[in-house]
Motif scaffolding. Structure first.
Motif, PDB file in Angstrom:
ATOM      1  N   UNK A   1      66.139  31.971  33.035  1.00 56.97           N
ATOM      2  CA  UNK A   1      67.013  31.086  33.790  1.00 56.97           C
ATOM      3  C   UNK A   1      66.277  29.995  34.553  1.00 56.97           C
ATOM      4  N   UNK A   2      64.933  30.096  34.638  1.00 54.33           N
ATOM      5  CA  UNK A   2      64.130  29.107  35.354  1.00 54.33           C
ATOM      6  C   UNK A   2      63.398  28.202  34.365  1.00 54.33           C
ATOM      7  N   UNK A   3      63.068  27.002  34.834  1.00 55.15           N
ATOM      8  CA  UNK A   3      62.308  26.090  33.999  1.00 55.15           C
ATOM      9  C   UNK A   3      60.849  26.482  33.874  1.00 55.15           C
ATOM     10  N   UNK A   4      60.206  26.785  35.001  1.00 50.99           N
ATOM     11  CA  UNK A   4      58.769  27.065  34.998  1.00 50.99           C
ATOM     12  C   UNK A   4      58.416  28.451  35.521  1.00 50.99           C
ATOM     13  N   UNK A   5      59.311  29.100  36.226  1.00 54.57           N
ATOM     14  CA  UNK A   5      59.018  30.387  36.846  1.00 54.57           C
ATOM     15  C   UNK A   5      59.283  31.515  35.856  1.00 54.57           C
TER      16      UNK A   5
ATOM     17  N   UNK B   1      70.255  40.292  43.349  1.00 52.42           N
ATOM     18  CA  UNK B   1      71.299  40.589  44.315  1.00 52.42           C
ATOM     19  C   UNK B   1      72.665  40.368  43.659  1.00 52.42           C
ATOM     20  N   UNK B   2      73.716  40.835  44.325  1.00 48.02           N
ATOM     21  CA  UNK B   2      75.102  40.565  43.925  1.00 48.02           C
ATOM     22  C   UNK B   2      75.354  40.976  42.473  1.00 48.02           C
ATOM     23  N   UNK B   3      75.017  42.242  42.172  1.00 50.19           N
ATOM     24  CA  UNK B   3      75.205  42.773  40.817  1.00 50.19           C
ATOM     25  C   UNK B   3      74.472  41.926  39.786  1.00 50.19           C
ATOM     26  N   UNK B   4      73.262  41.510  40.119  1.00 50.23           N
ATOM     27  CA  UNK B   4      72.367  40.741  39.239  1.00 50.23           C
ATOM     28  C   UNK B   4      72.851  39.313  38.994  1.00 50.23           C
ATOM     29  N   UNK B   5      73.815  38.829  39.751  1.00 51.82           N
ATOM     30  CA  UNK B   5      74.251  37.436  39.590  1.00 51.82           C
ATOM     31  C   UNK B   5      73.261  36.470  40.236  1.00 51.82           C
ATOM     32  N   UNK B   6      72.609  36.908  41.308  1.00 54.00           N
ATOM     33  CA  UNK B   6      71.631  36.082  42.013  1.00 54.00           C
ATOM     34  C   UNK B   6      70.239  36.631  41.759  1.00 54.00           C
ATOM     35  N   UNK B   7      69.341  35.778  41.257  1.00 55.71           N
ATOM     36  CA  UNK B   7      67.959  36.159  40.972  1.00 55.71           C
ATOM     37  C   UNK B   7      67.036  35.324  41.841  1.00 55.71           C
ATOM     38  N   UNK B   8      66.190  35.984  42.623  1.00 55.18           N
ATOM     39  CA  UNK B   8      65.108  35.335  43.357  1.00 55.18           C
ATOM     40  C   UNK B   8      63.803  35.713  42.669  1.00 55.18           C
ATOM     41  N   UNK B   9      62.947  34.740  42.421  1.00 58.42           N
ATOM     42  CA  UNK B   9      61.698  35.015  41.709  1.00 58.42           C
ATOM     43  C   UNK B   9      60.583  34.158  42.275  1.00 58.42           C
TER      44      UNK B   9
ATOM     45  N   UNK C   1      51.741  28.230  43.566  1.00 59.01           N
ATOM     46  CA  UNK C   1      52.756  29.127  44.107  1.00 59.01           C
ATOM     47  C   UNK C   1      54.102  28.527  43.748  1.00 59.01           C
ATOM     48  N   UNK C   2      54.878  29.229  42.926  1.00 61.24           N
ATOM     49  CA  UNK C   2      56.198  28.758  42.502  1.00 61.24           C
ATOM     50  C   UNK C   2      57.237  29.796  42.891  1.00 61.24           C
ATOM     51  N   UNK C   3      58.350  29.336  43.427  1.00 60.02           N
ATOM     52  CA  UNK C   3      59.409  30.261  43.823  1.00 60.02           C
ATOM     53  C   UNK C   3      60.750  29.545  43.680  1.00 60.02           C
ATOM     54  N   UNK C   4      61.817  30.363  43.453  1.00 58.34           N
ATOM     55  CA  UNK C   4      63.113  29.754  43.245  1.00 58.34           C
ATOM     56  C   UNK C   4      64.228  30.773  43.186  1.00 58.34           C
ATOM     57  N   UNK C   5      65.436  30.247  42.988  1.00 62.75           N
ATOM     58  CA  UNK C   5      66.644  31.064  42.908  1.00 62.75           C
ATOM     59  C   UNK C   5      67.500  30.571  41.759  1.00 62.75           C
ATOM     60  N   UNK C   6      68.218  31.514  41.137  1.00 63.67           N
ATOM     61  CA  UNK C   6      69.175  31.187  40.077  1.00 63.67           C
ATOM     62  C   UNK C   6      70.419  32.035  40.287  1.00 63.67           C
ATOM     63  N   UNK C   7      71.608  31.384  40.297  1.00 59.02           N
ATOM     64  CA  UNK C   7      72.866  32.084  40.557  1.00 59.02           C
ATOM     65  C   UNK C   7      73.817  31.888  39.381  1.00 59.02           C
ATOM     66  N   UNK C   8      74.323  33.000  38.830  1.00 55.45           N
ATOM     67  CA  UNK C   8      75.296  32.937  37.733  1.00 55.45           C
ATOM     68  C   UNK C   8      76.677  32.693  38.329  1.00 55.45           C
TER      69      UNK C   8
ATOM     70  N   UNK D   1      79.374  31.349  36.744  1.00 54.11           N
ATOM     71  CA  UNK D   1      80.473  31.536  35.797  1.00 54.11           C
ATOM     72  C   UNK D   1      79.919  32.260  34.581  1.00 54.11           C
ATOM     73  N   UNK D   2      80.804  32.774  33.743  1.00 54.99           N
ATOM     74  CA  UNK D   2      80.346  33.431  32.528  1.00 54.99           C
ATOM     75  C   UNK D   2      79.443  32.478  31.748  1.00 54.99           C
ATOM     76  N   UNK D   3      78.245  32.950  31.413  1.00 54.71           N
ATOM     77  CA  UNK D   3      77.259  32.231  30.601  1.00 54.71           C
ATOM     78  C   UNK D   3      76.457  31.179  31.381  1.00 54.71           C
ATOM     79  N   UNK D   4      76.890  30.774  32.583  1.00 53.25           N
ATOM     80  CA  UNK D   4      76.271  29.649  33.286  1.00 53.25           C
ATOM     81  C   UNK D   4      75.576  30.099  34.565  1.00 53.25           C
TER      82      UNK D   4
END
Length: 296
Positions: A27-31, A166-174, A198-205, A207-210
């Motif tokens: 879900x991340x570009x570089x992380x 977090x949030x049933x795997x909808x939110x990913x911190x890496x 040092x690279x860090x970020x968040x990705x939140x699902x 909607x379905x697939x997005x």
């Protein structure tokens, strides 16, 4: 009781393929995340990484990777890469000459002319060992090593990868802590460098697939091998967007160099404009496009 047991087994049978389908997605570009492919499965990925814009003129540096990933065990994954690039530059340096990452002007080249090159860079092998699983443990943790060898370069990249869902795997911190040593033979010089990221970020699902997120990067470079001779520190920040279908996935990301650079040598300060560093170091903007096709 028997009905409840059957229902639980059915729910587990339905869940396992969904969890396995997420493993290996990016879900991340570089992380990097601590997910790995299940044993016996593999995936093809294509990466296109574009550096664009410097102090002026015209500058584009496109780095491409063709990758095959394979799950060896439930904890260990390996990959093989083919790396190639294209650069197109004209009078993009702070002093009005042509240069930048990916260029290699020789004594016979016009320093004020356009430079174009398509180049085979290297082949590399990647190994990831998962210490903790982000889906079954409190957080995910993995270690990574990638040696690369090419006609003009030798590299070794090491990463420590951390992930928390977090949030049933909808939110990913890496987050990734990366160290790399590099040896590159240029027409006019031999370059040896050490880099720490040092690279860090968040990705939140959302909607379905997005999924939608944000990535930050702090890059520190040192002359030679080791951390004794500081050259510069640069920061990048930007969004990412991820789409996952049943049989393929796609991630697009953008990072912008923030005007907060620190240059520690006179040579590095000469290629700083507007508190951003250019020269043979960085561009103003970085874009990433990744496409993955898993095979089960």
């Amino acid at each position: 009781m028997l009905r409840r047991t059957r229902a639980a087994l059915l729910a587990l049978a339905l869940l396992v393929p969904l969890v396995a389908a997420r493993a290996g997605e990016s879900p991340f570009g570089w992380i990097y995340t601590a997910d790995i492919h299940p044993a016996g499965t593999f995936e093809y990925e294509h990466w296109s990484f574009l550096q664009q814009g410097q102090a002026g003129g015209d500058y584009r540096h496109l780095q491409n990777r063709e990758e095959l990933e394979f799950g060896i065990t439930s904890k260990f994954q390996m990959s093989a890469y083919l790396n190639w690039s294209y650069v197109n530059a004209l009078r993009n340096e702070p002093d009005g000459t042509t240069g930048g990452p990916g260029t290699d002007l020789g004594p016979g080249d016009d320093p004020f002319g356009r430079f174009r090159r398509t180049h085979f860079d290297s082949v590399s092998v990647e190994a990831i060992y998962q210490i903790l699983n982000p889906l079954t443990d409190r957080f995910g943790l993995a270690v990574y090593a990638e040696p690369a060898i090419g006609p003009d370069e030798r590299e070794l990249e090491l990463r420590l990868i951390a992930q928390k869902n977090f949030l049933d795997d909808r939110l990913i911190l890496a987050g990734n802590l990366m160290a790399e040593i590099e040896r590159e033979e240029m027409k006019m010089a031999l370059e040896k460098a050490t880099m720490v990221d040092l690279a860090f970020g968040a990705s939140y699902r959302f909607a379905d697939h997005w999924s939608l997120g944000l990535e930050a990067r702090n890059h520190r470079e040192f002359e030679g091998y080791g951390l004794g001779n500081k050259e510069h520190s640069a920061w990048f920040l930007g969004p990412n967007l991820h789409y996952a279908a049943q049989h393929w996935w796609l991630t697009a990301a953008w990072r912008h160099q923030l005007p907060v650079v620190q240059a520690f040598t006179e040579e590095q300060r000469e290629v700083v404009r507007g508190d951003r560093i250019y020269g043979d170091e960085h561009a103003r903007n970085e874009f990433m496009l990744k496409i993955g096709i898993p095979f089960r």
